[in-house]
Design an enzyme around this catalytic site. Structure first.
Site, mmCIF file in Angstrom:
data_model
loop_
_atom_site.group_PDB
_atom_site.id
_atom_site.type_symbol
_atom_site.label_atom_id
_atom_site.label_comp_id
_atom_site.label_asym_id
_atom_site.label_seq_id
_atom_site.Cartn_x
_atom_site.Cartn_y
_atom_site.Cartn_z
ATOM 1 N N LYS A 60 0.836 -1.212 0.000
ATOM 2 C CA LYS A 60 0.000 0.000 0.000
ATOM 3 C C LYS A 60 0.869 1.261 0.000
ATOM 4 O O LYS A 60 0.644 2.177 -0.788
ATOM 5 C CB LYS A 60 -0.889 -0.009 1.249
ATOM 6 N N ASN A 61 1.875 1.271 0.876
ATOM 7 C CA ASN A 61 2.651 2.498 1.042
ATOM 8 C C ASN A 61 3.612 2.766 -0.107
ATOM 9 O O ASN A 61 4.199 3.842 -0.188
ATOM 10 C CB ASN A 61 3.424 2.470 2.372
ATOM 11 N N ARG A 114 -4.033 10.739 5.189
ATOM 12 C CA ARG A 114 -2.858 11.601 5.264
ATOM 13 C C ARG A 114 -2.013 11.531 3.982
ATOM 14 O O ARG A 114 -1.436 12.523 3.550
ATOM 15 C CB ARG A 114 -2.019 11.188 6.468
ATOM 16 N N CYS A 118 -4.717 8.165 10.120
ATOM 17 C CA CYS A 118 -4.867 7.396 11.359
ATOM 18 C C CYS A 118 -4.686 8.285 12.581
ATOM 19 O O CYS A 118 -3.953 9.262 12.534
ATOM 20 C CB CYS A 118 -3.803 6.298 11.396
ATOM 21 N N ARG A 135 1.016 14.388 13.602
ATOM 22 C CA ARG A 135 1.458 14.154 12.226
ATOM 23 C C ARG A 135 1.380 15.392 11.316
ATOM 24 O O ARG A 135 0.619 15.421 10.344
ATOM 25 C CB ARG A 135 0.677 12.993 11.611
ATOM 26 N N PRO A 136 2.168 16.401 11.595
ATOM 27 C CA PRO A 136 2.158 17.584 10.727
ATOM 28 C C PRO A 136 2.831 17.301 9.377
ATOM 29 O O PRO A 136 3.450 16.242 9.205
ATOM 30 C CB PRO A 136 2.991 18.590 11.532
ATOM 31 N N ILE A 137 2.720 18.264 8.445
ATOM 32 C CA ILE A 137 3.448 18.112 7.173
ATOM 33 C C ILE A 137 4.448 19.263 7.000
ATOM 34 O O ILE A 137 4.777 19.654 5.887
ATOM 35 C CB ILE A 137 2.510 17.972 5.949
ATOM 36 N N ASP A 138 4.922 19.774 8.134
ATOM 37 C CA ASP A 138 5.847 20.911 8.067
ATOM 38 C C ASP A 138 7.127 20.603 7.282
ATOM 39 O O ASP A 138 7.643 21.472 6.570
ATOM 40 C CB ASP A 138 6.193 21.395 9.488
ATOM 41 N N LEU A 139 7.618 19.364 7.366
ATOM 42 C CA LEU A 139 8.865 19.034 6.650
ATOM 43 C C LEU A 139 8.640 19.015 5.135
ATOM 44 O O LEU A 139 9.524 19.409 4.369
ATOM 45 C CB LEU A 139 9.408 17.677 7.119
ATOM 46 N N ASP A 180 5.089 0.529 11.955
ATOM 47 C CA ASP A 180 3.858 -0.108 11.469
ATOM 48 C C ASP A 180 3.740 -1.569 11.905
ATOM 49 O O ASP A 180 2.710 -2.196 11.669
ATOM 50 C CB ASP A 180 3.772 -0.021 9.935
ATOM 51 N N VAL A 187 8.879 6.782 16.652
ATOM 52 C CA VAL A 187 8.518 7.444 15.385
ATOM 53 C C VAL A 187 7.250 8.296 15.534
ATOM 54 O O VAL A 187 7.197 9.440 15.075
ATOM 55 C CB VAL A 187 8.370 6.406 14.245
ATOM 56 N N ARG A 222 -8.334 -0.275 5.265
ATOM 57 C CA ARG A 222 -7.450 0.685 4.590
ATOM 58 C C ARG A 222 -6.136 0.030 4.177
ATOM 59 O O ARG A 222 -5.451 0.541 3.289
ATOM 60 C CB ARG A 222 -7.147 1.856 5.522
#
Ligand code: UD1
Length: 428
Positions: free
Chosen positions: A23-24, A94, A118, A123-127, A307, A329, A399
């Site tokens: 999936k990933n 996400r 999830c 879980r930001p997306i700042d990076l 995971d 993580v 999912r």
């Protein structure tokens, strides 16, 4: 429709199971189709999962024609794309953020409502955004949506404060049409990133250093149509390996890439159960052997995967002795602990560390999946437990696991999916 899984536990799982496509890996490769112009990308071994359908719908909304033919997906990308992504789809997952880099590269602009996913931390997306800004994008946050635009992206050196999988993928895709060379330092090294890079290379991108932590992307002008294969899902493989171990059975997992599951294999071996390794398969044999508690720390690849932490924690609940499981993580990836405790597990939570004291048996209970892998962990615990377990929140499990119930049944698991009237339910 909401549904629940009824598990009549206590039976050993035995037999063979074949791993789905990852999936990933499929999600970013599908998003990478947005880099094409008037061309088609064929992706093979795509798992049939909710998250994949969400990504396909997202691309359709942007103008891509998406066709599924069994486990292949054919993405025909028009000359022009819409650059505004709908909140209803983005908030479901996400990984929707993975369209940001390719859209920006191809269209010079993109609007992305801040994504969902999830419930395992903020879980930001700042990076992602820091990297895109470094490439020359102007980024504003307007009413909870990221507005990104760039007349031209320029190659540059980007250091990631953490080797984020999604940020590495987004920046790699954004850099494809940037002028000159982009160097991503402290890049993530997950196999799914290598799969994406291989796909981009087949499309004509110049990428080096993938898997080393320092990725070089040389900007190009034009990409080709191509056909890409998705790697086997190392987390699904690990989940079935634990299914064999936790039920004291013998399960052969086929279609695995051994180098991708090293950390999980090492920890399973350390418990004392038998592992047989073939070229593309692993057999876990936990019949008639003692299983002792082992400690672990989740880390970016090649470390132990976050995971697999919930599933391994479930396994440790019935191992002999104490195991210390440290999650580094994600900051709150322990929502399965309270549910495992309802099943009789002896676990003490101290910050980001779970101290698990093995018990001889788990007992069936009513539990809720709060995220994808926590859901898998509860199903595994239910398979090992005495009596009946009901797992609510199956939507999370769908999912990430294709035909999960069927695969478990084929190994002898007694599982049944039923509609759930969650409002009228005693516990939920
Ligand atoms: C991907 C996987 C997910 C897996 C995770 C870690 C996909 C679709 N999902 O998620 O299954 O659990 O890798 O292996 O591939 N972070 C920030 N800022 C950012 C980005 C990340 O602080 O901009 C933090 C996150 O909150 C988290 C950590 O970095 O604590 C790891 O996140 P990341 O590697 O980005 O995971 P994802 O790409 O979201």
């Amino acid at each position: 429709m909401r549904s629940k899984m009824i598990i009549r536990g206590g039976k050993s799982l035995n037999g063979e199971v074949t791993t789905q496509g990852a999936k990933n890996a499929a999600l970013p490769v599908i998003a990478a189709a947005l880099l094409l112009k008037g061309k088609t990308l064929k992706v093979k071994h795509v798992p049939k999962l909710e998250d994949i359908y969400t990504m396909a719908d997202l691309l359709r909304q942007l103008g891509v024609e998406v066709r599924h033919v069994d486990h292949s997906m054919v993405l025909s990308v028009p000359e022009d794309l819409c650059w505004e992504t709908p909140k209803a789809l983005v908030s479901k997952m996400r990984a929707s953020s993975l369209v940001l880099g390719p859209l920006l590269a191809r269209m010079g602009k993109a609007i992305l409502p801040l994504p969902g996913g999830c419930a395992i931390g903020s879980r930001p997306i700042d990076l992602h955004l820091k990297g895109l800004t470094k490439l020359g994008a102007e980024i504003d946050l307007v009413h909870g949506a990221v507005h990104a635009q760039a007349k031209e992206l320029k190659g540059t050196r980007i250091y990631l404060d953490f080797p984020s999988v999604g940020a590495t993928e987004n920046i790699m895709m954004a850099a494809v049409f940037a002028k000159g060379e982009t160097i991503i330092e402290n890049a993530a090294r997950e196999p799914e990133i290598t799969n994406l890079a291989d796909a981009l290379k087949l499309m004509g991108c110049k990428i080096e250093g993938v898997g080393t932590g320092i990725i070089h992307v040389e900007g190009t002008d034009n990409l080709n149509e191509t056909e890409v294969e998705i790697i086997p899902d190392r987390i699904e493989a690990g989940t079935f390996m634990v299914a064999g171990a936790i039920t004291r059975g013998k399960v052969k997992v086929k279609n695995v890439m051994l180098e991708h599951i090293d950390a999980t294999l090492a920890k399973l071996e350390e418990t004392g159960i038998n592992i047989e390794i073939e070229q593309n398969a692993v057999t876990v044999d936990a019949r008639d052997c003692k299983m002792k508690g082992v400690s672990l720390k989740t880390l970016p690849y090649p470390g132990f995967p976050t995971d697999m932490q919930p599933q391994f924690t479930a396994l440790m609940t019935i191992a002999e002795g104490t195991s210390v499981i440290k999650e580094t993580v994600f900051e709150s990836r322990f929502l399965h602990i309270s549910e495992l405790k309802c099943m009789g597990a002896n676990i003490e939570l101290q910050g980001n560390t779970a101290i698990v004291n093995g018990v001889s048996k788990l007992k069936g209970a009513e539990v809720r999946a709060t995220d994808l892998r926590a859901g898998a962990a509860l199903v595994l615990a239910g398979l090992a437990a005495e009596d009946e377990t009901t797992v609510y929140g199956l939507g999370h499990i769908r999912r990430g696991y294709e035909n999960f119930e069927d695969k478990l049944r084929s190994l002898g698991g007694e599982v049944e999916e039923l509609p759930s009237e969650e409002n009228g339910d005693s516990k939920w």
